[in-house]
Design a protein around this motif. Sequence first.
Motif, PDB file in Angstrom:
ATOM      1  N   GLY A 177       0.820  -1.200   0.000  1.00  0.00           N
ATOM      2  CA  GLY A 177       0.000   0.000   0.000  1.00  0.00           C
ATOM      3  C   GLY A 177       0.851   1.245   0.000  1.00  0.00           C
ATOM      4  O   GLY A 177       2.023   1.230  -0.357  1.00  0.00           O
ATOM      5  N   THR A 178       0.263   2.327   0.429  1.00  0.00           N
ATOM      6  CA  THR A 178       0.922   3.620   0.430  1.00  0.00           C
ATOM      7  C   THR A 178       2.005   3.681   1.505  1.00  0.00           C
ATOM      8  O   THR A 178       1.846   3.137   2.600  1.00  0.00           O
ATOM      9  CB  THR A 178      -0.111   4.731   0.681  1.00  0.00           C
ATOM     10  OG1 THR A 178      -1.156   4.607  -0.281  1.00  0.00           O
ATOM     11  CG2 THR A 178       0.535   6.107   0.571  1.00  0.00           C
TER      12      THR A 178
ATOM     13  N   GLN B  19      11.665   5.216   1.999  1.00  0.00           N
ATOM     14  CA  GLN B  19      11.113   4.484   0.859  1.00  0.00           C
ATOM     15  C   GLN B  19      11.805   3.127   0.717  1.00  0.00           C
ATOM     16  O   GLN B  19      11.158   2.109   0.458  1.00  0.00           O
ATOM     17  CB  GLN B  19      11.282   5.305  -0.417  1.00  0.00           C
ATOM     18  CG  GLN B  19      10.459   6.584  -0.466  1.00  0.00           C
ATOM     19  CD  GLN B  19       8.962   6.327  -0.594  1.00  0.00           C
ATOM     20  OE1 GLN B  19       8.539   5.251  -0.993  1.00  0.00           O
ATOM     21  NE2 GLN B  19       8.162   7.332  -0.275  1.00  0.00           N
TER      22      GLN B  19
ATOM     23  N   TRP C 237      10.692   0.737   3.517  1.00  0.00           N
ATOM     24  CA  TRP C 237       9.334   0.251   3.254  1.00  0.00           C
ATOM     25  C   TRP C 237       9.363  -0.848   2.185  1.00  0.00           C
ATOM     26  O   TRP C 237       8.720  -1.898   2.339  1.00  0.00           O
ATOM     27  CB  TRP C 237       8.468   1.414   2.821  1.00  0.00           C
ATOM     28  CG  TRP C 237       7.053   1.080   2.439  1.00  0.00           C
ATOM     29  CD1 TRP C 237       6.451   1.296   1.245  1.00  0.00           C
ATOM     30  CD2 TRP C 237       6.053   0.508   3.289  1.00  0.00           C
ATOM     31  NE1 TRP C 237       5.149   0.890   1.275  1.00  0.00           N
ATOM     32  CE2 TRP C 237       4.876   0.393   2.523  1.00  0.00           C
ATOM     33  CE3 TRP C 237       6.048   0.070   4.616  1.00  0.00           C
ATOM     34  CZ2 TRP C 237       3.693  -0.136   3.042  1.00  0.00           C
ATOM     35  CZ3 TRP C 237       4.868  -0.467   5.130  1.00  0.00           C
ATOM     36  CH2 TRP C 237       3.714  -0.564   4.347  1.00  0.00           C
TER      37      TRP C 237
END
Length: 261
Positions: free
Chosen positions: A13-14, A43, A46
């Motif tokens: 997801g985001t 980023q 993640w």
Amino acid sequence: MLFRWFSSRSSSGTFPAGDWHAACQRVALLRSLSEEEAERLGQRAWQFLERKRITLHPALENTPFDRPAQLVLAGQACLITLGWSEFEHADAFSNVHEIVVLPDGFTRDVEEMDEFGVVHAYTDTRAGETSYQGPVVVSFTDLMQSGDFNGFNVLIHEFAHKLDMGNSIDTDGFPPLPNNITPAEWHGIFSQVWNDLQRRLSQNQPTPIDDYAASHPGECFAVSCETFFSAPKRLADAYPDLYGLLCRYFNQQPLTRMHYA
């Protein structure tokens, strides 16, 4: 007895900006990053959680390991490749598939042959370990002690071993090098550090970095990387040539971050 493992993995997801901000506030190494560095590392951390598996020992099943905690782990692992391109980062960690977290330090029975051909057997207590395509195994206790500018970081140490094994199945202190560093320069500088550590130990003198670095060339590289990120002034003061070499290797300058920790 059957051991039941469970895995903690982020859902797709985001990018969770709030969780990443919370993660950065938990440890000095992440808190010290510039805004641009923190955004880029967030980023990557993640994406790391999307692609790799974090497995907790069942004894840690009730341990709070929320998404910020997972990002703290991933952020420290990905910090060492922050100065590299996306391709270089992904390639460097292509041999990382899983991080296994054990409750505490663990022991291994070890047999080693010395230069005279004599085999020595002993029990080794470890904070972490890894192998060529095997998981990165770390102790939860030592994981909780990592993240500050205190010279200790079990994640960076073990992930440095993964970098070392980028061109061989064993650790030898000679990872794949960028074009701006020759093998001769790398070997020369690390040999100076290795010889200095051996000399100090032979004379019962304290060593400026963890003396575990003197046990094996692969450990010399891992301890140097660990110190480079978590105690950069100590490394720069003791071995300025090595600090400069690692600045070029990682394309980072950790000394500049300490002011913001």
